[in-house]
Design an enzyme around this catalytic site. Structure first.
Site, PDB file in Angstrom:
ATOM      1  N   LYS A  92     -13.036  -2.530   6.911  1.00 17.91           N
ATOM      2  CA  LYS A  92     -12.450  -3.355   7.974  1.00 17.91           C
ATOM      3  C   LYS A  92     -13.103  -3.028   9.313  1.00 17.91           C
ATOM      4  O   LYS A  92     -13.799  -3.853   9.874  1.00 17.91           O
ATOM      5  CB  LYS A  92     -10.934  -3.179   8.032  1.00 17.91           C
ATOM      6  CG  LYS A  92     -10.236  -3.701   6.757  1.00 17.91           C
ATOM      7  CD  LYS A  92      -9.230  -2.732   6.302  1.00 17.91           C
ATOM      8  CE  LYS A  92      -8.472  -2.979   5.029  1.00 17.91           C
ATOM      9  NZ  LYS A  92      -8.639  -4.110   4.210  1.00 17.91           N
TER      10      LYS A  92
ATOM     11  N   ASP B 231      -2.271   6.281   6.395  1.00 17.44           N
ATOM     12  CA  ASP B 231      -3.283   5.328   5.946  1.00 17.44           C
ATOM     13  C   ASP B 231      -3.657   4.470   7.160  1.00 17.44           C
ATOM     14  O   ASP B 231      -2.835   3.716   7.667  1.00 17.44           O
ATOM     15  CB  ASP B 231      -2.664   4.473   4.827  1.00 17.44           C
ATOM     16  CG  ASP B 231      -3.627   3.444   4.256  1.00 17.44           C
ATOM     17  OD1 ASP B 231      -4.704   3.250   4.830  1.00 17.44           O
ATOM     18  OD2 ASP B 231      -3.260   2.835   3.227  1.00 17.44           O
TER      19      ASP B 231
ATOM     20  N   TRP C 221       0.836  -1.213   0.000  1.00 18.64           N
ATOM     21  CA  TRP C 221       0.000   0.000   0.000  1.00 18.64           C
ATOM     22  C   TRP C 221       0.860   1.247   0.000  1.00 18.64           C
ATOM     23  O   TRP C 221       0.544   2.224  -0.680  1.00 18.64           O
ATOM     24  CB  TRP C 221      -0.985  -0.022   1.168  1.00 18.64           C
ATOM     25  CG  TRP C 221      -1.815  -1.268   1.133  1.00 18.64           C
ATOM     26  CD1 TRP C 221      -1.844  -2.266   2.061  1.00 18.64           C
ATOM     27  CD2 TRP C 221      -2.710  -1.696   0.081  1.00 18.64           C
ATOM     28  NE1 TRP C 221      -2.688  -3.261   1.657  1.00 18.64           N
ATOM     29  CE2 TRP C 221      -3.236  -2.942   0.453  1.00 18.64           C
ATOM     30  CE3 TRP C 221      -3.113  -1.126  -1.137  1.00 18.64           C
ATOM     31  CZ2 TRP C 221      -4.143  -3.648  -0.347  1.00 18.64           C
ATOM     32  CZ3 TRP C 221      -4.024  -1.826  -1.931  1.00 18.64           C
ATOM     33  CH2 TRP C 221      -4.516  -3.056  -1.532  1.00 18.64           C
TER      34      TRP C 221
HETATM   35  N1  PMP Z   1      -4.401   0.677   2.424  1.00 17.46           N
HETATM   36  C1  PMP Z   1      -4.468  -0.385   3.253  1.00 17.46           C
HETATM   37  C2  PMP Z   1      -3.647  -0.378   4.513  1.00 17.46           C
HETATM   38  C3  PMP Z   1      -5.297  -1.468   2.931  1.00 17.46           C
HETATM   39  O1  PMP Z   1      -5.360  -2.527   3.759  1.00 17.46           O
HETATM   40  C4  PMP Z   1      -6.056  -1.427   1.740  1.00 17.46           C
HETATM   41  C5  PMP Z   1      -6.998  -2.531   1.319  1.00 17.46           C
HETATM   42  N2  PMP Z   1      -7.017  -3.653   2.012  1.00 17.46           N
HETATM   43  C6  PMP Z   1      -5.931  -0.307   0.907  1.00 17.46           C
HETATM   44  C7  PMP Z   1      -5.109   0.725   1.290  1.00 17.46           C
HETATM   45  C8  PMP Z   1      -6.707  -0.209  -0.370  1.00 17.46           C
HETATM   46  O2  PMP Z   1      -8.021   0.047  -0.055  1.00 17.46           O
HETATM   47  P1  PMP Z   1      -9.184   0.113  -1.114  1.00 17.46           P
HETATM   48  O3  PMP Z   1      -9.369  -1.273  -1.638  1.00 17.46           O
HETATM   49  O4  PMP Z   1     -10.339   0.600  -0.298  1.00 17.46           O
HETATM   50  O5  PMP Z   1      -8.797   1.066  -2.181  1.00 17.46           O
END
Ligand code: PMP
Length: 358
Positions: free
Chosen positions: A194, A170, A100
């Site tokens: 989550k 994030d 991420w």
């Molecule tokens: N950042 C983190 C820490 C995540 O765990 C996730 C998805 N599991 C994301 C970003 C991406 O999120 P999204 O699928 O809502 O774009």
């Protein structure tokens, strides 16, 4: 029958919340309609979105000089939205602790210069790197971290001291799981799926002074100010998802708030880590000091045995335990909705599996 769902996201939602939503699904209070069918400008809906915001403010003790926004596009959209809104000098610092963070780096590098101040890629992201402050750029527009790394199961125990540079984080996989001093951050973002509710809502918490400096190329819908000026009602927001978030916030408050949840979360994580540490079969993949409370990866060392474990666990109603493809093995995601009983049931099964597969 409901299972124990260890999914990393979309993740388990407390049964009480689902039941409340079911009770109100067809007819919300005396409106004669579902929340899904309501105008986002109706009085009834305004009460829902305003209560969701005020409860989140209360649960996280969000200071009054911070805006709370409900937007769409997932946490992934924030990887672009943050630089588009915060780049003035066109520079940012980032710590690379997983996929991420890499995506946040990739998007920011479209609009400016990215300075990587630390990375744990050398050991497949199994730790949080120690940071050397002399590498921090005092003129950076922001400093980005991923507070909890969903895939690799690491988390920061301490926030980097970034001085006057706004800390952006994030929090997708750890928001509302432990107490947090919001005033230490310039901007927080988190996908809902989550700890907040169903996918489709992204929560933004940002300090007001960071508004109004978006790059001229920023599309209207990607400008925080657009949403801040209209209290998240510039366009049709994800109305039902925000209603579900409200039910989750109410559930959290009824259960003692974030501090009470953090206590249970620590107990849940300790139950699983303690067993992993004493087990001869299962091993944790993360250095003990950086272990996440929310996402717990573990392996047996044999891909075949890992597969057998996941399959047999599923037959017992312990589902979604397969690890991410870049880590392998297993991963138990134990967000707020996972009960201590669920974790104990998992540990009991792990013990049994270990005895049978010596
Ligand atoms: N950042 C983190 C820490 C995540 O765990 C996730 C998805 N599991 C994301 C970003 C991406 O999120 P999204 O699928 O809502 O774009």
């Amino acid at each position: 029958m409901r299972v124990y769902n260890f999914s990393s996201g979309p993740a388990a939602i407390p049964e009480a919340v689902l039941q409340k939503a079911a009770d109100e699904l067809v007819c919300y209070k005396d409106t004669g309609m579902s929340v899904m069918e309501m105008s986002h400008r109706s009085k009834m809906y305004l009460e829902i979105i305003q209560e969701a915001e005020s409860l989140l403010r209360e649960l996280m003790s969000i200071p009054s000089n911070y805006k709370v926004l409900f937007v769409q596009g997932g946490a992934s959209q924030q990887f672009a939205m943050v630089p588009l809104n915060l780049f003035v000098n066109g520079k940012m610092d980032i710590v690379i602790t997983g996929q991420w963070a890499k995506k946040a780096r990739q998007e920011a590098s479209r609009y400016g210069t990215v300075n990587v101040v630390g990375s744990s890629e050398d050991k497949n992201f199994t730790y949080i790197p120690k940071l050397d402050k002399s590498k921090f750029d005092p003129d950076a527009d922001y400093f980005h971290i991923t507070l909890n790394n969903t895939i690799y199961g690491t988390r920061y125990n301490e926030l980097p001291d970034t001085g006057n540079v706004p800390l952006v984080s994030d929090l997708s996989s750890c928001i509302l799981s432990e107490e947090l001093d919001v005033s230490k951050f310039g901007l927080i973002y988190a996908g809902a799926q989550k700890n907040i509710g169903p996918a489709g809502v992204t929560v933004i918490i940002l300090r007001e002074d960071l508004l109004g400096r978006a790059m001229p190329i920023t599309p209207t819908m990607l400008n925080y100010k657009t949403h801040a000026d209209e209290n998240s009602l510039y366009n049709t927001p994800p109305t039902y998802g925000i209603y579900m978030a409200l039910l989750m916030f109410k559930w959290l408050k009824e259960n003692g708030g974030v501090a009470a949840m953090a206590k249970i979360n620590r107990e849940k994580a300790k139950t699983l880590y303690d067993f992993i540490d004493e087990s001869k079969l299962f091993k944790g993949t993360v250095v003990p000091e950086d272990r996440s409370l929310m996402n717990i990866p573990f392996v047996t060392g044999s891909a075949e045995l890992d597969k057998k474990f996941v399959k047999e666990a599923e037959a017992r109603g312990l589902v979604n335990l397969a690890g991410h493809r870049t880590v392998g093995g297993m991963r138990a995601s134990i967000y707020n909705a996972m009960t201590l009983k669920g974790v104990q049931t998992l540990v009991d099964f792990m013990k049994e599996f270990e005895t049978e597969n010596k």
